[in-house]
Design a protein around this motif. Structure first.
Motif, mmCIF file in Angstrom:
data_model
loop_
_atom_site.group_PDB
_atom_site.id
_atom_site.type_symbol
_atom_site.label_atom_id
_atom_site.label_comp_id
_atom_site.label_asym_id
_atom_site.label_seq_id
_atom_site.Cartn_x
_atom_site.Cartn_y
_atom_site.Cartn_z
ATOM 1 N N GLU A 223 0.867 -1.166 -0.035
ATOM 2 C CA GLU A 223 -0.175 -0.090 0.170
ATOM 3 C C GLU A 223 0.690 1.185 0.081
ATOM 4 O OE1 GLU A 223 -3.694 1.802 2.567
ATOM 5 O OE2 GLU A 223 -3.545 -0.221 2.065
ATOM 6 N N SER B 40 0.900 2.805 -3.293
ATOM 7 C CA SER B 40 -0.353 3.257 -4.243
ATOM 8 C C SER B 40 -0.308 4.621 -4.483
ATOM 9 C CB SER B 40 -1.529 3.034 -3.067
ATOM 10 O OG SER B 40 -1.648 1.525 -2.758
ATOM 11 N N GLN C 79 -5.813 1.058 -5.421
ATOM 12 C CA GLN C 79 -4.551 0.106 -5.042
ATOM 13 C C GLN C 79 -4.423 -0.068 -3.542
ATOM 14 O OE1 GLN C 79 -1.803 2.708 -7.164
ATOM 15 N NE2 GLN C 79 -1.782 1.438 -8.711
ATOM 16 N N THR C 80 -5.496 0.182 -2.843
ATOM 17 C CA THR C 80 -5.257 0.133 -1.381
ATOM 18 C C THR C 80 -5.935 -1.105 -0.725
ATOM 19 O OG1 THR C 80 -7.287 1.150 -0.876
ATOM 20 C CG2 THR C 80 -5.314 2.809 -1.276
ATOM 21 N N ARG D 220 -8.069 -1.083 1.805
ATOM 22 C CA ARG D 220 -9.343 -0.882 1.918
ATOM 23 C C ARG D 220 -10.126 -1.109 0.740
ATOM 24 N NH1 ARG D 220 -12.565 5.114 2.562
ATOM 25 N NH2 ARG D 220 -14.595 3.824 2.735
ATOM 26 N N SER E 49 1.068 -7.866 -2.011
ATOM 27 C CA SER E 49 0.498 -6.693 -1.307
ATOM 28 C C SER E 49 1.544 -6.346 -0.045
ATOM 29 C CB SER E 49 -0.879 -6.714 -0.631
ATOM 30 O OG SER E 49 -0.987 -7.579 0.216
#
Length: 197
Positions: free
Chosen positions: A117, A120, A125-126, A128, A152
């Motif tokens: 992240e 991002s 792209q997160t 969340r 990730s």
């Protein structure tokens, strides 16, 4: 377990597919043509990468009209390739298409090659986004479909090194669609900033 692997011919998604293969996960590789400028070279690299990994030839989702409607530096050469790179809804389009395909082939999940992240640049792209997307896909498909992002926890420099260790080569990661990397797009700059090659 079985997954639809979103593969683009780039380093990240090729490594993702390699790691899943090493875990014995059945894969249904899927390449999304969303009208990207670099489609032809991406697709050829993707076909070659899946062959090198002894994985099935990727199916292609022909969604080129998306890029005609949703213009960005990735889909329209008249826009700046980096400054205008955000393509609203692109990753959700990828996941929705992959989840629908997963429903067709009775796969358990979908896999996307998003990195840590910290890297991002855009809201899709997160962590969340991935969590919310999984909830939305459950609503859309009427069943649980896991959204996996196995890279990730990695930064690009770590991906480059792991890919080297795994013998991954000849991937394509330039948004300009030229044989030689442009050195200006986000994909090319990602390698510069992270010390990759």
């Amino acid at each position: 377990m079985s997954i639809v692997s979103l593969v683009s011919g780039g380093l990240d998604s090729t490594l993702m597919a390699k790691l899943a293969d090493e875990e014995g996960v059945q894969q249904f590789p899927l390449f999304v043509d969303y009208g990207q400028i670099s489609r032809d070279l991406e697709l050829q690299a993707c076909i070659n990468a899946m062959s090198d990994l002894s994985l099935p030839k990727p199916n292609v989702a022909n969604l080129g009209g998306y890029g005609e409607l949703i213009r960005s530096g990735l889909t329209d050469k008249s826009l700046h390739i980096a400054d205008d790179a955000f393509t609203p809804g692109r990753n959700m389009l990828f996941l929705l298409t992959a989840a629908a395909y997963a429903s067709q082939v009775s796969a358990d999940g979908v896999s996307i090659g998003l990195l840590h992240e910290d890297t991002s640049l855009f809201p899709d792209q997160t962590a969340r986004f991935l969590s919310e997307a999984e909830n939305m896909l459950r609503c859309c498909m009427g069943r649980d479909i896991k959204v996996l992002a196995p890279l990730s926890m990695f930064h690009k420099i770590e991906v480059v090194e792991l890919a080297r260790q795994k013998g991954i080569k000849d991937t394509y990661s330039c948004h300009a669609g030229n044989l030689e990397p442009c050195g200006k797009c986000i994909a090319c700059n990602e390698f510069k900033f992270e010390g990759g090659s």
